[in-house]
Design a protein around this motif. Structure first.
Motif, short mmCIF file in Angstrom:
data_model
loop_
_atom_site.label_atom_id
_atom_site.label_comp_id
_atom_site.label_asym_id
_atom_site.label_seq_id
_atom_site.Cartn_x
_atom_site.Cartn_y
_atom_site.Cartn_z
N HIS A 14 -1.08 5.70 1.05
CA HIS A 14 -0.64 5.71 2.28
C HIS A 14 0.59 4.84 2.40
O HIS A 14 1.49 5.23 3.15
N PHE A 15 0.75 3.86 1.85
CA PHE A 15 1.87 2.66 2.07
C PHE A 15 3.04 3.42 1.16
O PHE A 15 4.13 3.34 1.45
N ASP A 16 2.60 3.97 -0.24
CA ASP A 16 3.77 4.56 -0.94
C ASP A 16 4.63 5.76 0.06
O ASP A 16 5.64 5.89 -0.10
N LEU A 17 3.72 6.42 0.46
CA LEU A 17 4.31 7.62 1.49
C LEU A 17 4.94 7.13 2.62
O LEU A 17 6.10 7.77 2.78
N LEU A 18 4.71 6.20 3.18
CA LEU A 18 5.44 5.61 4.36
C LEU A 18 6.76 5.01 3.63
O LEU A 18 7.84 4.86 4.54
N GLY A 19 6.67 4.43 2.50
CA GLY A 19 7.88 3.90 1.80
C GLY A 19 8.59 5.12 1.40
O GLY A 19 9.95 5.01 1.46
N ILE A 20 8.28 6.25 0.79
CA ILE A 20 9.03 7.53 0.81
C ILE A 20 9.93 7.76 2.01
O ILE A 20 11.02 8.05 2.21
N PHE A 21 9.04 7.89 3.14
CA PHE A 21 9.58 8.30 4.35
C PHE A 21 10.81 7.51 4.89
O PHE A 21 12.06 8.06 5.24
N ALA A 22 10.61 6.16 4.77
CA ALA A 22 11.66 5.23 5.12
C ALA A 22 12.93 5.51 4.30
O ALA A 22 13.87 5.43 4.62
N ARG A 23 12.58 5.46 2.87
CA ARG A 23 13.89 5.85 2.12
C ARG A 23 14.68 7.01 2.31
O ARG A 23 15.66 7.07 1.91
N LEU A 24 13.80 7.92 2.49
CA LEU A 24 14.50 9.14 2.86
C LEU A 24 15.29 9.37 3.94
O LEU A 24 16.48 9.81 3.96
#
Length: 338
Positions: free
Chosen positions: A201-211
């Protein structure tokens, strides 16, 4: 690149027959495109073709296999980890993805995928609306900058159709931190341990923020598919406004994009519903709101920093957009944080 994970994914990417897949999907036929049926997918399948009831699912796309036109009632990330692939939209347009690009397809959008060559590894991450509580995605709308990209991404992930997004493509440039998070999601999914769901869950949110950050820094790295065929152009223009809001002019922007100023003004109004100056004011006020909430800098200094030489005019524009004066907004934000 993680050779161990890639080898695991390669073993899972063996060809599969569409007839066998459809027996599991039990997909409805919605329409036809050039005689080809368009299917509606309602469920996730695991790599072993079992129905997956979870809100987040990771699968490997089978190589050398037919994938028809289809829609699904969830958002989906498509990531070629080794080699490249190509998606085809409902208008027959080919959308090419290079290695480690990321495509996010919104729910209920018709598309197909060309057969993958042997050895190509493409991972699909399916995301139901329940994958993220609304509060988790609010950072995409609260950010004072980059609202065009973050707004489209919010639209795709939340199912909010108001933004008119169909898909978005991020050219990651092999960003080490983004790719590392993707591999971590895959590892936690297939080799689950304590708190794996939370980590994913948190990895995906991190991916979205970095994108979002990556797209802001590299405007050419992002392509948004909106209701028109010129989604890429309008996104570039909005990103240009977001980067240059403080000293932007209509003539300068028109020269940048090779348009007549009057045509550019009409183009923006038609595509966004807002005039050039309204878009500039919106960006300036959003940035000013961030300064008011997070700093003690004087209102006059903030006004000058975001592009208003006349503080009185800044007060007027701010009140029109935020329904309160700058000092009132600052007090409200500080009170909410205390």
């Amino acid at each position: 690149m993680n050779p161990e994970i890639l080898e695991m994914l390669r073993k899972k990417s063996q060809p599969k027959s569409w007839e066998k897949l459809n027996n599991r999907f039990k997909a409805d036929i919605l329409d036809y495109i050039d005689g080809e049926p368009v299917y509606k997918f309602h469920s996730f399948l695991t790599d072993s073709l079992e129905v997956n009831a979870h809100s987040i699912s990771v699968t490997v796309q089978p190589c050398s296999s037919y994938i028809p036109y289809h829609q699904h009632n969830y958002a989906e990330m498509m990531i070629p980890l080794l080699g490249s692939c190509c998606t085809i939209d409902a208008n027959g347009r080919r959308i090419a993805l290079d290695q480690e690009d990321i495509m996010i397809m919104g729910k209920d959008e018709t598309h197909s995928v060309e057969e993958l060559d042997a050895g190509v590894i493409v991972v699909n991450i399916a995301l139901r609306n329940t994958a993220f509580p609304a509060n988790d995605l609010n950072f995409m709308l609260d950010a004072g900058m980059n609202q065009s990209v973050s707004g489209l991404l919010f639209s795709l992930l939340s199912g909010d159709r108001d933004f008119g997004a169909k898909y978005c493509v991020f050219k990651t440039g092999h960003d080490r931190k983004i790719i590392s998070l993707i591999y971590d999601v895959i590892d936690e999914y297939y080799n689950g341990d304590v708190h794996s769901n939370q980590i994913i869950h948190f990895d995906l949110l991190g991916i979205f923020a970095r994108l979002i950050r990556h797209a802001y820094k590299e405007a050419d790295s992002f392509e948004g598919g909106g209701r028109g065929e010129d989604g890429r152009n309008i996104l570039k223009m909005l990103l240009y406004i977001e980067k240059n809001y403080a000293d932007i002019t209509l003539n300068g922007m028109a020269k940048k994009f090779g348009f007549n100023p009057n045509y550019l003004s009409s183009y923006l109004k038609k595509r966004t519903g807002l005039t050039f100056i309204q878009l500039v004011h919106l960006q300036r006020i959003n940035v000013a709101a961030g300064y008011l909430a997070d700093t003690s800098v004087s209102v006059d200094q903030i006004a000058a920093k975001v592009g208003y030489e006349n503080p009185s005019y800044f007060y007027k524009v701010f009140k029109k957009n935020m329904r309160c004066l700058p000092n009132e907004y600052r007090k409200r934000m500080h009170d909410s944080q205390s």
